[in-house]
Structure formats: structure tokens, C-alpha cells
Design a protein around this motif. Structure first.
Motif, PDB file in Angstrom:
ATOM      1  N   SER A 175       1.381  13.423 -29.723  1.00  8.81           N
ATOM      2  CA  SER A 175       0.592  12.340 -28.811  1.00  8.81           C
ATOM      3  C   SER A 175      -0.497  13.176 -28.099  1.00  8.81           C
ATOM      4  O   SER A 175      -0.025  14.131 -27.638  1.00  8.81           O
ATOM      5  N   ASN A 213       2.753  17.580 -23.829  1.00 11.36           N
ATOM      6  CA  ASN A 213       3.729  16.980 -24.888  1.00 11.36           C
ATOM      7  C   ASN A 213       4.570  17.716 -26.043  1.00 11.36           C
ATOM      8  O   ASN A 213       5.915  17.283 -26.204  1.00 11.36           O
ATOM      9  N   THR A 258       0.860  10.291 -21.050  1.00  8.54           N
ATOM     10  CA  THR A 258       0.024   9.981 -22.193  1.00  8.54           C
ATOM     11  C   THR A 258      -0.690   8.477 -21.803  1.00  8.54           C
ATOM     12  O   THR A 258      -1.682   8.299 -22.204  1.00  8.54           O
TER      13      THR A 258
END
Length: 200
Positions: free
Chosen positions: A93, A182, A33
Motif C-alpha cells: 500500500s 506500511n 493510508t
């Protein structure tokens, strides 16, 4: 110094540090990320925080938890609650561009260091390190050896997991792919709580 016990401890530590757990799963997701560079404070926080925890428990702080076992229960369920929160944050995220600011951002050094005290796998490692391998050398050199090896192996394993996540950035380029990855990481993080409830 017991060389056979030292080798046994190194093998134990390698397995515990490098296998998936809450720390490694979060590092993998953070590397993907935010990239490796922005994940470095998280890496340092885990490595130094866990080594400090071994030193503190090995030098006598562990007697507090023996005297007041309710503290272990409080820490355990505080850790569960925090991991559920982190899993939700990871699941939501998406990819973050290099020049884009993100309000949540990666975990900070202090956040990662303090997390070690409520990490169930961390406690398993600390208890195994201090009790099973206490005879590596005479006190307090046994604790010094364990702390130094933990710093070394922690740096290697945390960096490897963060780099692996960062290496996936060119592969997982679409926001949907990153979000799906994620979500899987969040599910694995929640799955890592299973031993906590089995021990309840």
C-alpha cells in the motif's frame, strides 16, 4: 456483582484492547493510508464484531468448539493465511489522495467483523473474558456486562489507533515514507502470528 472481579476484568480488557495486535496494526496502517473517516467502517466492524463474538461464545456457541476441536484448528490456520494476505496487501500500500479512488480500499465493516473469528489474539481475549471473569455477575448478566464493556473499550482503542495512523499523514508525506511505514506494519502483523505457531 463482584466489584473486585469487575475491576480485574476492566484491567485485563484495557491491556488486551490497547496493546498491539493484528486489529490495531491494521487500523494504524489504514489510518495512515486512507485517513480516519474512511477507516471508520473498519473500526465499527472490529468493535461490533468482537462484542458479538463474546456474546455468541458466552451464550453457548463455544460448546461447538469444545465438541469439535478440529474447527479451532481450521479457523486458526485460515486466520494465519488471511493475515499473511493482509500483510502483503499492507506492505504494497502507498499513500492515497483524498480524491483518489483505490481499488482495494480500507477493510469493510463486514470484513473486519468476520475477521474476528479467525484472529488468534481475539480468541485469547474471548477465552480469557468468558472463563476467567465469568463470575462478574450471574448468568446471563455477566455476558451482557462483558459485551457492553467490550463495545466501549473497543470503540476507544480502535478509534485511538486509527487516529494515530491518520495523525501521521502530515508527517509521512512522501510515497517512499508511507511504503516503508506500511512494510514495517506488515512485518509486525506477521510477527503477531508467533503465538499461533508456538501453540501449534
Amino acid at each position: 456483582m463482584s466489584h473486585s472481579l469487575l475491576i480485574a476484568f476492566v484491567m485485563f480488557a484495557v491491556v488486551m484492547f490497547f496493546t498491539p495486535g493484528p486489529n490495531n496494526i491494521m487500523l494504524l496502517s489504514s489510518g495512515l493510508t486512507y485517513g480516519f473517516r474512511r477507516t471508520l467502517p473498519h473500526v465499527a466492524g472490529i468493535t461490533i464484531g468482537f462484542a458479538f463474538m463474546i456474546g455468541a461464545v458466552g451464550l453457548g456457541l463455544g460448546t461447538i468448539f469444545i465438541t469439535y476441536p478440529v474447527l479451532q484448528t481450521v479457523l486458526k490456520y485460515a486466520g494465519v493465511a488471511y493475515l499473511v494476505y493482509l500483510a502483503a496487501a499492507i506492505a504494497m500500500s502507498g499513500p492515497v489522495a483524498q480524491d483518489q479512488d483505490n481499488r482495494r480500499g480500507p477493510m469493510t465493516f463486514w470484513g473486519a467483523a468476520m475477521f474476528q473469528w479467525i484472529n488468534a489474539k481475539g480468541w485469547v481475549m474471548v477465552i480469557g473474558t468468558i472463563t476467567a471473569y465469568a463470575g462478574i455477575a450471574g448468568f446471563p448478566w455477566n455476558i451482557v456486562i462483558q459485551v457492553m464493556l467490550s463495545l466501549l473499550l473497543g470503540t476507544l482503542s480502535c478509534s485511538a489507533w486509527a487516529l494515530f495512523g491518520s495523525a501521521l499523514r502530515p508527517v509521512l508525506t512522501s510515497p517512499k515514507a508511507v511504503r516503508a511505514f506500511n512494510i514495517v506494519m506488515a512485518a509486525l502483523l506477521l510477527a503477531s502470528l508467533w503465538p499461533v505457531f508456538m501453540d501449534a
